[in-house]
Design a protein around this motif. Sequence first.
Motif, mmCIF file in Angstrom:
data_model
loop_
_atom_site.group_PDB
_atom_site.id
_atom_site.type_symbol
_atom_site.label_atom_id
_atom_site.label_comp_id
_atom_site.label_asym_id
_atom_site.label_seq_id
_atom_site.Cartn_x
_atom_site.Cartn_y
_atom_site.Cartn_z
ATOM 1 N N SER A 59 -2.445 2.030 0.911
ATOM 2 C CA SER A 59 -3.759 2.638 0.659
ATOM 3 C C SER A 59 -4.928 1.481 0.522
ATOM 4 C CB SER A 59 -3.988 3.471 -0.571
ATOM 5 O OG SER A 59 -3.504 2.960 -1.819
ATOM 6 N N VAL A 60 -5.953 1.481 0.672
ATOM 7 C CA VAL A 60 -7.198 0.663 0.589
ATOM 8 C C VAL A 60 -7.988 1.160 -0.595
ATOM 9 C CG1 VAL A 60 -9.019 -0.514 1.833
ATOM 10 C CG2 VAL A 60 -7.024 0.171 3.117
ATOM 11 N N ARG A 61 -8.133 0.297 -1.705
ATOM 12 C CA ARG A 61 -8.900 0.746 -3.001
ATOM 13 C C ARG A 61 -10.089 -0.178 -3.345
ATOM 14 N NH1 ARG A 61 -3.895 3.081 -6.551
ATOM 15 N NH2 ARG A 61 -2.768 3.989 -4.862
ATOM 16 N N ILE A 62 -10.784 0.350 -3.611
ATOM 17 C CA ILE A 62 -12.144 -0.423 -4.170
ATOM 18 C C ILE A 62 -12.193 -0.086 -5.627
ATOM 19 C CG2 ILE A 62 -14.446 -0.937 -4.176
ATOM 20 C CD1 ILE A 62 -14.764 -0.074 -1.415
ATOM 21 N N GLY A 63 -11.629 -0.767 -6.641
ATOM 22 C CA GLY A 63 -11.481 -0.449 -7.900
ATOM 23 C C GLY A 63 -10.472 0.674 -8.151
ATOM 24 N N GLU A 64 -10.692 1.810 -8.724
ATOM 25 C CA GLU A 64 -10.103 2.978 -8.792
ATOM 26 C C GLU A 64 -10.108 3.931 -7.520
ATOM 27 O OE1 GLU A 64 -7.765 3.472 -11.041
ATOM 28 O OE2 GLU A 64 -7.957 1.383 -11.729
ATOM 29 N N ASN A 65 -11.168 3.673 -6.728
ATOM 30 C CA ASN A 65 -11.471 4.479 -5.747
ATOM 31 C C ASN A 65 -10.574 4.247 -4.260
ATOM 32 O OD1 ASN A 65 -13.684 6.245 -6.764
ATOM 33 N ND2 ASN A 65 -14.541 4.363 -6.883
ATOM 34 N N LYS A 66 -9.718 5.371 -3.915
ATOM 35 C CA LYS A 66 -8.961 5.168 -2.662
ATOM 36 C C LYS A 66 -9.914 5.430 -1.552
ATOM 37 C CE LYS A 66 -5.280 7.597 -2.599
ATOM 38 N NZ LYS A 66 -3.933 7.936 -2.491
ATOM 39 N N VAL A 67 -10.310 4.650 -0.732
ATOM 40 C CA VAL A 67 -11.256 5.009 0.319
ATOM 41 C C VAL A 67 -10.775 4.837 1.548
ATOM 42 C CG1 VAL A 67 -13.238 4.159 -1.176
ATOM 43 C CG2 VAL A 67 -11.976 2.338 0.366
ATOM 44 N N ALA A 68 -9.496 4.398 1.618
ATOM 45 C CA ALA A 68 -8.854 4.264 3.252
ATOM 46 C C ALA A 68 -7.378 4.267 3.101
ATOM 47 C CB ALA A 68 -9.481 3.323 4.191
ATOM 48 N N HIS A 69 -6.728 4.365 4.229
ATOM 49 C CA HIS A 69 -5.285 3.701 4.393
ATOM 50 C C HIS A 69 -5.011 2.982 5.459
ATOM 51 C CE1 HIS A 69 -5.100 8.018 6.138
ATOM 52 N NE2 HIS A 69 -4.124 7.415 6.699
ATOM 53 N N LEU A 70 -4.054 2.442 5.640
ATOM 54 C CA LEU A 70 -3.687 1.672 6.974
ATOM 55 C C LEU A 70 -2.840 2.702 7.811
ATOM 56 C CD1 LEU A 70 -3.903 -0.907 5.225
ATOM 57 C CD2 LEU A 70 -2.021 -1.728 6.428
ATOM 58 N N PRO A 71 -3.279 2.739 9.203
ATOM 59 C CA PRO A 71 -2.762 3.496 10.149
ATOM 60 C C PRO A 71 -1.284 3.350 9.894
ATOM 61 C CG PRO A 71 -4.463 2.352 11.247
ATOM 62 C CD PRO A 71 -4.290 1.586 9.741
ATOM 63 N N ALA A 72 -0.494 4.410 10.212
ATOM 64 C CA ALA A 72 0.980 4.446 9.963
ATOM 65 C C ALA A 72 1.755 3.353 10.767
ATOM 66 C CB ALA A 72 1.441 5.804 10.438
ATOM 67 N N GLN A 73 1.446 3.122 11.821
ATOM 68 C CA GLN A 73 2.201 1.932 12.457
ATOM 69 C C GLN A 73 1.898 0.625 11.865
ATOM 70 O OE1 GLN A 73 1.182 2.251 16.709
ATOM 71 N NE2 GLN A 73 2.663 3.861 17.395
ATOM 72 N N ASP A 74 0.705 0.309 11.518
ATOM 73 C CA ASP A 74 0.359 -0.850 10.776
ATOM 74 C C ASP A 74 1.028 -0.772 9.552
ATOM 75 O OD1 ASP A 74 -1.311 -2.306 12.949
ATOM 76 O OD2 ASP A 74 -2.835 -0.437 12.312
ATOM 77 N N ALA A 75 1.072 0.275 8.883
ATOM 78 C CA ALA A 75 1.597 0.150 7.384
ATOM 79 C C ALA A 75 3.075 -0.217 7.300
ATOM 80 C CB ALA A 75 1.473 1.425 6.721
ATOM 81 N N GLN A 76 3.900 0.330 8.466
ATOM 82 C CA GLN A 76 5.083 -0.192 8.893
ATOM 83 C C GLN A 76 5.223 -1.766 9.103
ATOM 84 O OE1 GLN A 76 8.015 1.418 8.697
ATOM 85 N NE2 GLN A 76 7.181 3.585 8.379
ATOM 86 N N ARG A 77 4.198 -2.401 9.921
ATOM 87 C CA ARG A 77 4.307 -3.809 10.224
ATOM 88 C C ARG A 77 4.128 -4.616 8.902
ATOM 89 N NH1 ARG A 77 0.877 -6.293 13.393
ATOM 90 N NH2 ARG A 77 -0.896 -4.974 13.022
ATOM 91 N N TYR A 78 3.148 -4.074 8.352
ATOM 92 C CA TYR A 78 2.817 -4.947 7.083
ATOM 93 C C TYR A 78 3.496 -4.437 5.583
ATOM 94 C CZ TYR A 78 -1.294 -6.762 9.199
ATOM 95 O OH TYR A 78 -2.382 -7.670 10.152
#
Length: 389
Positions: A59-78
């Motif tokens: 997930s991508v978070r600004i403070g306590e706010n989850k505002v996005a997530h990595l695409p599934a394939q990119d999450a696997q890569r990273y």
Amino acid sequence: MTDYALNDRGSLDVVTENFYDTEIMRVFGGLSLGRSQTWTGLAALVPEPDHPFDPRTISVRIGENKVAHLPAQDAQRYWDQIARVVASGYIPVVPLKLDARLERNDGLAEVDASAVISIAPPDLLFPINTAPIQAAVLPQGSSIKVLDEQDFAEYLHSIVPAGGEGRVIVTLETNKVRNSHGMTVDTVDVLYERKQVGRLSTQMSQQFIPIINHVFDHNLLTAAWGTIRGSAFEVSMTLQAARATEVPAQWYEELPNDVPELVAEADSYEVPPAYIPVETDRGRNSKKWRKGYTAAHPNGPADAAASRPAAGSSRVAADHLAIGDKPPAEGRGNAPRGAKSTVLALTLLTVLLVVGAVILIPFEPLATTLFIIVAVATGFMAFYLNRTL
């Protein structure tokens, strides 16, 4: 926990649609209808091994706010690289640009958002060496060519990774040299592990000498990110460092060393549970939604991606569906309750009109005719509606 600034020489679109309307609104403190707004700053990348649908979610978070997530394939890569930072006790952070505006579509308010993080490819996230402890690491900037590296080619070839490219942390030191006109000028030498590997041009050196002197006054070295590339025939090096005019005032005050040492590379890393639900998960029908999601997408977000709206669209209507509100089903067996009530009312009115016409025949022929005409009309409407349900 301390932030760990990942190498940001690259960009990656992340997923905002369908899930994060409320959290994005919180980041902006509200959005104006039809007006685009932009948020820029550092965001944390948080692996969620306890995510209920995909244990490789980042997930991508600004403070306590989850505002996005990595695409599934990119999450696997990273995943391994991000997990390594977390296992080392740090929070991986990257620059984020979040664009959003509030729109109205078919009477519903919707957040139209897109987000991009600045991040290098997985194999270039970390330097192949560590920053000196007593050093301030410059913010990254546009590439700068290192000169005279061929004079140190033998040593540089021993540094180049097997893949032909790697990220390094170098130090910058001022020096005095005599130019072709016999004049002594100040330049900046580039050192790797305390060994010189090149220099900056005289003109470029002037951009960094004030920084180096300021850092030296605080008994620190000046460090910078660099990239080394090489083959059997040649080798080159560039810096990615902000010039004096690009360095924020806060950096001069803090003089951060934000490239701490990580745990050794391994096949896997222990990552603590970190999943937090967003507002769409907290709805009263969230359990029903989760059950339906799992049944429809047995492979998690990878399957769900095919059924989502186009990237960049985050609809309040979609959020209603996400928390379990079912759209109207089609077919006669699933007719809306209000429509059935209308048919019943029209039928009853038709019967009453016919009865009234029969009663009025001996006394009011004109009124009787009017009642019959209206009864025919309402009867036809009831018949038509009943056929279409």
